[in-house]
Design an enzyme around this catalytic site. Structure first.
Site, PDB file in Angstrom:
ATOM      1  N   ASP A   1       1.038  -1.027   0.071  1.00 42.20           N
ATOM      2  CA  ASP A   1       0.009   0.042   0.031  1.00 42.20           C
ATOM      3  C   ASP A   1       0.990   1.429  -0.007  1.00 42.20           C
ATOM      4  OD1 ASP A   1      -2.554  -1.606   0.513  1.00 42.20           O
ATOM      5  OD2 ASP A   1      -1.514  -1.899   2.399  1.00 42.20           O
TER       6      ASP A   1
ATOM      7  N   HIS B   1      -5.113  -3.003   7.017  1.00 41.76           N
ATOM      8  CA  HIS B   1      -4.969  -3.319   5.456  1.00 41.76           C
ATOM      9  C   HIS B   1      -6.224  -3.810   4.976  1.00 41.76           C
ATOM     10  CE1 HIS B   1      -2.862  -4.589   1.758  1.00 41.76           C
ATOM     11  NE2 HIS B   1      -3.482  -5.874   1.996  1.00 41.76           N
TER      12      HIS B   1
END
Lengths: 442, 442
Positions: free
Chosen positions: B254, B282
């Site tokens: 990410d 996440h």
């Protein structure tokens, strides 16, 4: 660097699908280089610009820059790689080598999916060598190519300065110093080796012409797509302006597997095996040479006393490895193939350790072993690390080795006759005696 | 080193499937360590032997050493890796670091297929760090595990000294210094996040117990299998004898994607983006922090004037990346995920550049941001390169950032309640409001 600097680099998007196809040289070797140049809109040589950007920069570019029909027909920088890497600022603090351009065909495939990330990480060319990756795919694989380029973006490799994707080899191969030709059609059901030779030979004839037209004059070419020796021969025959010596057919995976099998048999770690030659074709006629190979510096036959195993089982063990892997793993050995391509490249850009050698399928003209001229044959090589190589002279032969080498040589001569229409040597005549594809390969 | 030296290392093949299962601790945390030790046949500590072999050496070993039913039930050296790497001889010419033991779960999967080769190449730990890879798979994937190990053999990585494969975490995790927990069950059709939490939570509870019982007391654990934050929490709760600080949930992909999207928007190369924090889970509640991130050393908001884009599109661009990739490429982003795992490891074993930081999902106890205690939350970290990290203090917050962090925090607290039965905290109560799986993830 400001956006204004970039305007000296006009976008070549005036290309359309039709014009690109029409102007791409497909027939005449002698005219290709010129016609390519005249088909382009004039633009400055990117090299002359100190690696300034080679494509348009939009101040607010979209993350996926290449999606239109029009764009598909040229090699185009991808996403964040359309940004200029600010080399001047870097040069103040670091010493970078000159950018190296590497083309990879079959770039959307599984082998490339491993190899591209290895190249981008600096594993092959080292931590001070910036790299440009030029991905060649097909119309069918274009979206997957975009996916690969997106993953390369997300990997933030500092050495990876440019990524471009395209389906026209005349665009993708432009000025490349390395061409890794991995893409090939897999063998369809019931297809004979002759059929595969023809179908893939056409691809490699075309790519040879493209390399001849637009690649660096000293481009190093590694052919991986099967049947790789004869594909490499076709490729070099279609690239008369590039030294034939620069073309390689990958037999490094065979070499690596042979080393591992000898290590297993001898009960040593694989780093103790050296001087491993694969002779001949990347097919079941290939000859893993246990006569010249060494274990802990000693001849293999002195270490492995089971000579029956060496003569009767060793070669089969090496060759069946790919088939066993498919059984186990459900797919072909993409990861270790990519490792072996990286190894083959490293062997050419780093000096070969004293007394050792590596194998590569190379052009036979001038070979000291008496192997037929004008084919691509895997032989023992040494390199000074300059990208070039020389054939090793101090190898020995016995009757057994010579007999097997002769068989692989005969096969490659037969394959050559089978692709005469693709090498400019007349009418093809196919009399391939048997199917010699390696298990697990296509 | 002679074969005689190896006889000090008895084979542990007296294990059978049944006995291994019966003796593996599955229930009690307090007794696991002991019961594991008592269930083993006594054998010397491999460390104490200066990295001598940990399994049997047959002078003529078969290339695939681990194929019998019996062998499947223990972690066993594989093929050529059952050979001793002759460290003494090497030590005369080279200076090697002490062997490092790395376990990888889901080792037969695509992410591992990239990661294992990166680890073996020295990309993460450097060119002087020998490595042992311990591959954890399942009964179903065992043949594929063998395939992966065969490809690692054929790659001849000099740093890769041991490869073992197994399906019992109590065997595979023995003495590991790193555990990369990639394997997880994918979400079945119609399965809610709560169902996935339960099914995968059980796997990570078991693996936490196994780590607690047999891993190095300072093992670093990176959880990749989703939902990774809560899986990491479950794992650490089941490993009370390992510092909670050592457990990480991977949010590095990410972070990398966020850097790339900011670079694209700003029209700079991605190396100019720094101080990128991913806050939180996440999942789609994650917060890529453009308030503290910098471009060319300047606050992002000073470089990217389009604040509407930052607030309304940037986060979505980061989060949708995986989904777009699946569309383009036809499979999930295994290669760039593996790169991000390698990045996460490198960030812990190399000093963080001055003034910069990286993101990792870590245990919140003692965090300076006011985030709820006792969850695993992605936060900005710095490392001295010793495997440990400290949380970054000099970050700023505004209302917009705090509000989004609070949402991710609330989600993780809800996930925690949902797995209370797996963390030893009573009866689970699931009230997850919505599906927050990231697109393209399972």
């Amino acid at each position: 660097m400001s956006v204004a600097d970039l305007t000296t680099s006009p976008v070549t998007s005036t290309y359309t699908k039709t014009s690109s196809r029409l102007h791409s040289p497909q027939l005449s070797l002698s005219s290709t280089r010129l016609s390519v140049h005249f088909s382009r809109s004039p633009r400055p040589n990117p090299r002359a610009q100190n690696f300034k950007i080679t494509c348009s920069v939009n101040q607010v570019p979209s993350p996926v820059a290449v999606q239109t029909e029009e764009a598909k027909n040229k090699s185009e920088c991808f996403g964040v790689f359309c940004q200029t890497y600010d080399l001047k600022a870097e040069e103040e603090t670091k010493s970078w080598k000159k950018l190296i351009n590497v083309a990879v065909s079959g770039a959307a495939g599984m082998i490339s999916n491993h190899l591209l990330f290895k190249l981008a990480s600096g594993e092959v060319f080292g931590p001070d060598q910036p790299i440009a990756l030029k991905l060649l795919g097909s119309e069918r694989s274009f979206q997957a190519l975009e996916g690969v380029a997106m993953e390369l973006e997300d990997s933030l490799y500092p050495l990876l300065r440019e990524v471009s994707i395209g389906i026209n080899p005349y665009e993708v191969f432009e000025e490349v110093e390395w061409a890794l030709l991995i893409g090939a059609k897999p063998r369809g059901p019931g297809m004979e080796r002759a059929g595969l030779l023809d179908i893939n030979g056409q691809i490699f004839a075309e790519q040879g012409k493209a390399l001849n037209a637009v690649a660096s004059r000293n481009v190093k070419v590694i052919v991986v797509g099967n049947p790789c020796n004869t594909n490499a021969l076709i490729c070099l025959k279609n690239a008369p302006n590039i030294p034939a010596k620069n073309f390689h057919a990958l037999t490094r995976l065979d070499e690596n597997r042979a080393k591992c099998q000898l290590a297993l048999k001898a009960g040593v770690f694989y780093d103790k095996v050296s001087n491993m030659t694969i002779w001949g074709n990347h097919s079941t006629t290939q000859v893993p040479d246990f006569l010249n190979a060494r274990i802990n510096g000693l001849p293999v036959k002195e270490v492995i006393k089971d000579h029956k195993w060496l003569e009767e089982e060793f070669t089969e063990k090496v060759q069946k490895r790919g088939g066993v892997l498919i059984q186990k793993w459900g797919r072909s050995s993409a990861a270790s193939t990519a490792v072996s391509i990286a190894d083959a490249m490293k062997s050419l850009v780093t000096p070969t350790p004293e007394g050792d050698w590596f194998s590569s399928g190379v052009y036979t003209n001038g070979n000291p072993y008496g192997i037929a001229q004008d084919i691509v044959f895997s032989m023992p090589c040494r390199s000074k690390g300059d990208g070039d190589y020389e054939l090793v002279k101090d190898v020995t032969f016995d009757k057994y080795l010579l007999k097997r080498i002769a068989k692989s040589e005969a096969e490659l001569l037969a394959e050559k006759r089978c692709v005469a229409h693709l090498t400019g040597e007349g009418v093809a005549f196919c009399d391939l005696p048997e199917d010699t594809m390696l298990p697990g390969e296509m």
